[in-house]
Design an enzyme around this catalytic site. Structure first.
Site, short mmCIF file in Angstrom:
data_model
loop_
_atom_site.label_atom_id
_atom_site.label_comp_id
_atom_site.label_asym_id
_atom_site.label_seq_id
_atom_site.Cartn_x
_atom_site.Cartn_y
_atom_site.Cartn_z
N GLY A 123 6.20 4.70 4.21
CA GLY A 123 6.29 5.95 4.95
C GLY A 123 7.62 6.08 5.65
N GLY A 124 7.81 7.18 6.33
CA GLY A 124 9.06 7.39 7.05
C GLY A 124 9.29 6.39 8.16
CE1 TYR A 125 9.05 7.47 13.57
CE2 TYR A 125 7.98 8.94 12.01
CZ TYR A 125 8.75 8.74 13.15
OH TYR A 125 9.23 9.81 13.83
N GLY A 126 7.19 3.27 8.49
CA GLY A 126 6.88 1.88 8.22
C GLY A 126 6.35 1.62 6.83
CE LYS B 261 2.83 2.62 10.15
NZ LYS B 261 2.19 3.89 10.59
CG LEU C 193 -2.07 -1.00 1.24
CD1 LEU C 193 -2.86 -0.89 2.53
CD2 LEU C 193 -2.99 -0.81 0.03
CG ASP D 68 0.56 13.12 9.17
OD1 ASP D 68 0.86 14.16 8.53
OD2 ASP D 68 0.82 11.98 8.76
#
Length: 256
Positions: free
Chosen positions: A33-36, A53, A30, A149
């Site tokens: 992102g910066g984290y996952g 995730k 999908l 966010d």
């Protein structure tokens, strides 16, 4: 550059059709992102599609970032509202990669509605939508959660009603730190600006660089509301003040 190449070598997305912990089958990738990384997966226990995730490698090795990943799960578990994704399960992949699963919100992002489908929102519809979003923001703040966010890709339209996703930057906030709420108020203000711009007509003068205050044909009262949300003017103190301002503006729109 070296770190980027190293991460590219180490971080390999989960393959389509791979099975996680004898339960989840990866359907599709999908987002990154910066984290996952997030995936669409099929949960053979729930017999339903879910969002899975995982935490990225360079975030797993930093204690503070790993704790943020855990906090996202804690926040989702605290929420009990149909307009937010439900938390389902957590664990580890191959004993190393932490993951969790949550409800998949089926719908279109507000970003897709505006840019791909070019949906139009008049002033009345915009402020009414603002009230809908504000109700969700108020629910979060009442439960001491600040999303931090709020952007159009994180708003999912489900049967014409908004849902809010992606709590990767969310934080818990006690009532003694109401200034953190301003993150969400500013996010709301920017979302409303996108809606106002949906009916903006281009002209020969549009080549000139102008601010939204000059471009958008909003009333002075409407502009003041946006300015206060963005903290350009005296900021709103809480959701109730914003609600009163939106309702007053809707009454003005009704009288037109």
């Amino acid at each position: 550059m070296l770190l980027s190449k190293l991460l590219k070598h180490i971080e390999k997305p989960l393959e389509t059709n791979s099975i996680i912990n004898n339960r989840y089958k990866i359907i599709s990738f999908l987002a990154k992102g910066g984290y996952g990384y997030t995936y669409m997966a099929f949960d053979h226990v729930k017999n339903a599609e879910v969002v899975l995730k995982t935490l990225r490698f360079h975030k797993r090795i930093i204690k503070k970032e790993y704790q943020r990943f855990q906090q996202e799960q804690k926040i989702l578990q605290r929420i009990e509202h149909a307009s937010f994704p439900s938390f389902y399960d957590s664990g580890f992949i191959h004993g190393k990669i932490p993951y969790f699963t949550m409800e998949f919100k089926s719908g279109k992002t507000l970003e897709k509605c505006l840019f791909d489908e070019q949906s139009k929102w008049n002033d009345k519809q915009t402020f009414y939508f603002g009230l809908q979003l504000l109700e969700l923001i108020e629910y979060l703040h009442t439960n001491h959660i600040v999303h931090r966010d709020l952007h159009i890709p994180n708003i999912i339209m489900v049967n014409s009603h908004p849902s809010i996703i992606d709590f990767g930057l969310a934080t818990l906030c006690d009532q003694n730190k109401p200034t953190l709420h301003q993150y969400d108020f500013a996010g709301l203000g920017n979302i409303l600006l996108f809606l106002f711009y949906s009916t903006y007509e281009l002209s020969n003068d549009n080549n000139k660089e102008r601010s939204w205050q000059d471009e958008l044909p909003l009333s002075s009262d409407a502009k003041l509301i946006i300015k206060r949300l963005l903290a350009i003017e005296e900021p709103f103190k809480d959701c109730n003040q914003i609600k009163n301002a939106f309702q007053q503006q809707l009454r003005i729109e009704e009288e037109k």
